[in-house]
Each structure stands twice: as structure tokens, then as C-alpha cells.
Design a protein around this motif. Structure first.
Motif, PDB file in Angstrom:
ATOM      1  N   PRO A  84      28.148  40.755  26.099  1.00 59.68           N
ATOM      2  CA  PRO A  84      27.588  41.159  24.806  1.00 59.68           C
ATOM      3  C   PRO A  84      27.457  42.669  24.709  1.00 59.68           C
ATOM      4  O   PRO A  84      27.286  43.360  25.712  1.00 59.68           O
ATOM      5  N   HIS A 128      24.888  29.656  25.602  1.00 61.64           N
ATOM      6  CA  HIS A 128      25.830  28.621  25.128  1.00 61.64           C
ATOM      7  C   HIS A 128      27.264  28.973  25.511  1.00 61.64           C
ATOM      8  O   HIS A 128      28.057  28.091  25.856  1.00 61.64           O
ATOM      9  N   ALA A 129      27.601  30.263  25.463  1.00 59.38           N
ATOM     10  CA  ALA A 129      28.949  30.684  25.846  1.00 59.38           C
ATOM     11  C   ALA A 129      29.185  30.538  27.347  1.00 59.38           C
ATOM     12  O   ALA A 129      30.288  30.206  27.790  1.00 59.38           O
ATOM     13  N   GLN A 165      22.463  41.828  17.583  1.00 59.88           N
ATOM     14  CA  GLN A 165      23.402  40.928  16.940  1.00 59.88           C
ATOM     15  C   GLN A 165      23.587  39.619  17.703  1.00 59.88           C
ATOM     16  O   GLN A 165      23.934  38.593  17.120  1.00 59.88           O
ATOM     17  N   ILE A 166      23.365  39.648  19.023  1.00 60.98           N
ATOM     18  CA  ILE A 166      23.591  38.466  19.843  1.00 60.98           C
ATOM     19  C   ILE A 166      22.315  38.161  20.629  1.00 60.98           C
ATOM     20  O   ILE A 166      21.848  39.004  21.378  1.00 60.98           O
ATOM     21  N   ASN A 167      21.768  36.963  20.461  1.00 59.75           N
ATOM     22  CA  ASN A 167      20.546  36.636  21.185  1.00 59.75           C
ATOM     23  C   ASN A 167      20.875  35.919  22.501  1.00 59.75           C
ATOM     24  O   ASN A 167      22.006  35.470  22.712  1.00 59.75           O
ATOM     25  N   GLU A 183      20.226  33.014  23.563  1.00 62.26           N
ATOM     26  CA  GLU A 183      20.683  31.637  23.390  1.00 62.26           C
ATOM     27  C   GLU A 183      22.190  31.582  23.152  1.00 62.26           C
ATOM     28  O   GLU A 183      22.892  30.725  23.687  1.00 62.26           O
ATOM     29  N   THR A 184      22.701  32.531  22.359  1.00 61.57           N
ATOM     30  CA  THR A 184      24.139  32.586  22.089  1.00 61.57           C
ATOM     31  C   THR A 184      24.917  32.851  23.379  1.00 61.57           C
ATOM     32  O   THR A 184      25.948  32.222  23.645  1.00 61.57           O
TER      33      THR A 184
END
Length: 295
Positions: free
Chosen positions: A273, A286-287, A278-280, A282-283
Motif C-alpha cells: 500500500p 483481504h488481499a 486511501q487503503i485501510n 482490512e483491505t
């Protein structure tokens, strides 16, 4: 005062330091083992061109007439770099070992450098080189530390002499890394488990109550980014931390697990990231989960 400076290894740390000095402040040369491989040579040549550094094809060429030599390779290559360079050192040349190594590894490297007539200085880099660049805090130790520290300050850099023999600065760095890199591993294990179970909001809320001074989502994002980008290098450093503990007669169970986590996160085929807003976490989790579950 301008110095002729050679970097052995021209990766992130070396390029950050040079960029902080700015163009033409010093005459800077480098030898990097990647220059020997046609598939990686272009990467180093381009980096040298960007920062006004002269790439050299051999350690001998890079070391010729250098006033200061900064070793900035990976932790597992630090002693080998000293061994490869030692036949070409001249009496009085200063070898600054900035690598994240166990004190015993630094003592071994020092023996190679001092036997060749060089002056070995144990240096520990105590923070990420970005954004501080050449002003990143350094600890320096060993018999030449008091003499060399003012020269480093004049480059400019930010050294602080710590008392003790070669390995004293490294001990501080290694033992601190148990906590710093270990927290990165714990962050990954906790966050991935929370997201996999679907309870991340409750977990983060509970952590915030227990430790109200920590912005857990921001800290989690930062820890993930550090491991995903630099995990391979961090794993090599933590192997040196394990050696440090073994030399002290202590167990290294947590450190060994940290090595595994750092390698897993670095090996995951997921882009790191770039922007916490912009990216938490959790995101990111998941990735990463499909890759971590299959590893």
C-alpha cells in the motif's frame, strides 16, 4: 569539507544518504554485487546516475583512495563484503559497517578489516532512512568511534558515540529490533486473524481501549507496509538478532517466528500500500489472506 566516499552496496540506505547530501557535495563511488549480473546491472547503474554516484566494476576500483567506506549491504552479506574488500584496503582507510548484524558478526568483520590495516567502526542505523536521509540517527562504537564521529557529523550525518567495544552499537540495534520487527509480525498475525474471523472492528476497538495512545489502524497500515516492502531484508536482520540472543545464552523463539512472518509477508504477491488514507488495514488483510493461507 569534501570527502571521497565509497559505498559497498548501493540500495535504499546508501541512495537515501547520498540524496540527503545533495549533488556534488562529495565524490561518491560504489561497488554493488548486482553490477556483476547483466540482469541487475542496469538497476544499479540507473540509480547511480540519478544520485551522481560513480559505479565501479570491482571492489578494488571502488576502494582506491577512498577516505571513508560505508558498508550498506544486506545483513547476511556483511561479513562476506568485508572479506571481499579487505585485500584492497589501504592502511588507515575507515570501514563503517552500517549493516544490521549481530555483535559477533561485527567482531568477525572487524577482524578482517583491521588485519588489512583498516579502521573498523560499528555503526547502527536506528530509524528508517526515509524521511531523515543522511540525518537518520546513528550509533557508533569501537576504538575509532570518538575519532570518526566528528567526521561523520561534518558530512553531515547524525552520529552518537556509545561506550563499549565493537558490537556495542549493534547490540542496541539488535535487541531493540526484537520489539520493533516483532510488533510487525504480531500486527500481521492479529489483523489477518481478525479479518478472517470477521471481528476486526471489535478487535481494533478493544485494542484502542487498552492502549489509547496508539492509532491502531494507522499503525497497522504502517507495519504491513514495512513488512511487505522490506520483509526479506528484515528477515535477514532478525536472523542476526537470533544469533545475538544465542550468543547471550537466551532463547530466540519470538525472533524465529518473526523471521517466518517477515518472509511470508515479503513473499506474498500483493503490491504494498502507498497511502494510509486511501487503503485501510482490512483491505490489505483481504488481499494478503489467500497468499498467507496457501504459504
Amino acid at each position: 569539507m569534501s570527502e571521497k566516499i565509497t559505498f559497498i552496496g548501493f540500495g535504499e540506505a546508501a541512495s537515501a544518504i547520498v540524496s540527503g547530501w545533495g549533488p556534488s557535495r562529495h565524490e561518491v563511488f560504489t561497488y554493488d554485487i548486482k553490477l556483476d549480473d547483466p540482469s541487475t546491472r542496469g538497476e544499479i547503474v540507473d540509480r547511480c546516475s540519478k544520485f551522481g554516484v560513480w559505479p565501479c566494476d570491482t571492489p578494488q576500483e571502488a576502494l582506491q583512495d577512498a577516505d571513508l567506506v560505508l558498508s550498506t549491504v544486506t545483513a547476511d552479506q556483511a561479513t562476506e563484503a568485508a572479506r571481499a574488500a579487505s585485500p584492497f584496503l589501504k592502511a588507515g582507510q575507515v570501514w563503517l559497517d552500517l549493516n544490521s548484524c549481530a555483535p559477533s558478526s561485527k567482531v568477525k568483520s572487524a577482524g578482517l578489516i583491521e588485519a588489512a590495516g583498516g579502521q573498523y567502526v560499528d555503526v547502527a542505523v536506528m530509524a528508517p532512512v526515509y524521511p531523515k536521509l543522511n540525518r537518520v540517527p546513528l550509533l557508533v562504537a569501537g576504538p575509532h568511534a570518538d575519532e570518526i564521529a566528528p567526521r561523520l557529523a561534518g558530512l553531515p550525518m547524525s552520529p552518537r558515540v556509545v561506550p563499549g567495544d565493537i558490537g556495542a552499537a549493534s547490540s542496541i540495534k539488535m535487541i531493540r529490533s526484537i520489539m520493533v520487527k516483532g510488533l510487525e509480525a504480531l500486527t500481521a498475525e492479529c489483523t489477518l486473524a481478525a479479518v478472517a474471523a470477521g471481528v476486526q472492528d471489535e478487535v481494533f476497538a478493544s485494542l484502542l481501549k487498552s492502549h489509547p495512545g496508539t492509532d491502531w489502524p494507522a499503525q497497522t497500515f504502517y507495519n504491513f507496509e514495512r513488512s511487505m516492502v522490506h520483509g526479506a531484508r528484515r528477515a535477514a536482520e532478525m536472523e542476526e538478532v537470533a544469533r545475538t540472543l544465542q550468543d547471550l545464552g537466551l532463547p530466540s523463539d519470538m525472533v524465529t517466528s518473526t523471521v517466518k512472518w517477515q518472509r511470508k509477508l515479503a513473499a506474498a504477491d500483493v503490491p504494498a500500500p502507498e497511502n494510509a488514507r486511501q487503503i485501510n488495514p482490512e483491505t490489505i488483510a483481504h488481499a494478503l489472506l489467500p497468499h498467507i493461507r496457501s504459504s
